[in-house]
Motif scaffolding. Structure first.
Motif, PDB file in Angstrom:
ATOM      1  N   PRO A   1       0.805  -1.233   0.000  1.00  0.00           N
ATOM      2  CA  PRO A   1       0.000   0.000   0.000  1.00  0.00           C
ATOM      3  C   PRO A   1       0.832   1.275   0.000  1.00  0.00           C
ATOM      4  CG  PRO A   1      -0.893  -1.575   1.585  1.00  0.00           C
ATOM      5  CD  PRO A   1       0.415  -2.146   1.100  1.00  0.00           C
ATOM      6  N   LEU A   2       2.057   1.215   0.517  1.00  0.00           N
ATOM      7  CA  LEU A   2       2.883   2.420   0.540  1.00  0.00           C
ATOM      8  C   LEU A   2       3.267   2.874  -0.860  1.00  0.00           C
ATOM      9  CD1 LEU A   2       5.299   1.716   3.524  1.00  0.00           C
ATOM     10  CD2 LEU A   2       3.436   3.387   3.431  1.00  0.00           C
ATOM     11  N   ASN A   3       3.168   1.992  -1.825  1.00  0.00           N
ATOM     12  CA  ASN A   3       3.616   2.319  -3.179  1.00  0.00           C
ATOM     13  C   ASN A   3       2.496   2.703  -4.142  1.00  0.00           C
ATOM     14  OD1 ASN A   3       6.247   1.640  -2.444  1.00  0.00           O
ATOM     15  ND2 ASN A   3       5.945  -0.509  -2.979  1.00  0.00           N
ATOM     16  N   ILE A   4       1.243   2.609  -3.679  1.00  0.00           N
ATOM     17  CA  ILE A   4       0.140   2.664  -4.649  1.00  0.00           C
ATOM     18  C   ILE A   4      -0.158   4.041  -5.199  1.00  0.00           C
ATOM     19  CG2 ILE A   4      -0.948   0.613  -3.696  1.00  0.00           C
ATOM     20  CD1 ILE A   4      -2.955   2.439  -2.276  1.00  0.00           C
ATOM     21  N   LYS A   5       0.408   5.083  -4.585  1.00  0.00           N
ATOM     22  CA  LYS A   5       0.188   6.413  -5.144  1.00  0.00           C
ATOM     23  C   LYS A   5       1.128   6.675  -6.315  1.00  0.00           C
ATOM     24  CE  LYS A   5      -1.835   8.715  -1.156  1.00  0.00           C
ATOM     25  NZ  LYS A   5      -2.966   7.788  -1.298  1.00  0.00           N
ATOM     26  N   MET A   6       2.065   5.779  -6.497  1.00  0.00           N
ATOM     27  CA  MET A   6       3.071   5.960  -7.534  1.00  0.00           C
ATOM     28  C   MET A   6       2.886   4.933  -8.648  1.00  0.00           C
ATOM     29  SD  MET A   6       6.299   6.706  -5.044  1.00  0.00           S
ATOM     30  CE  MET A   6       5.707   5.643  -3.744  1.00  0.00           C
TER      31      MET A   6
END
Ligand SMILES: [Zn+2]
Length: 88
Positions: free
Chosen positions: A49-54
């Motif tokens: 989830p930490l990567n999903i904005k990218m």
């Protein structure tokens, strides 16, 4: 009668930055039991989830998985409950 799993039971964690048209939902790979995040629309895949904005952090499409919607307790076990978003 059994209660069928409705699509509304999907676990949303964000709005897809790649297609800007679909929710990112938590899915489980039935082969490895590992959780991923997948866009409902363009089927882009993220491993955390930490990567999903990218969009850049999306996994290669070669990482195809046989996905199912996980149980809530599996999301708890992964520590991902904090990433769930309420639908507005
Ligand atoms: Zn998308």
């Amino acid at each position: 009668m059994d209660v069928l799993k409705e699509p509304e039971n999907e676990f949303k964690v964000g709005w897809c930055p790649i297609c800007n048209q679909g929710w990112q939902v938590i899915v489980k790979d039935t082969d490895t039991e590992k959780l991923f995040i997948m866009c409902e629309e363009c089927l882009s895949l993220w491993d955390h989830p930490l990567n999903i904005k990218m969009g850049k952090k999306a996994l290669d499409k070669n990482n195809w998985i046989d996905e199912v919607i996980p149980a809530y307790r599996e999301i708890e076990r992964a520590g991902w409950v904090r990433y769930l978003v309420e639908e507005v």
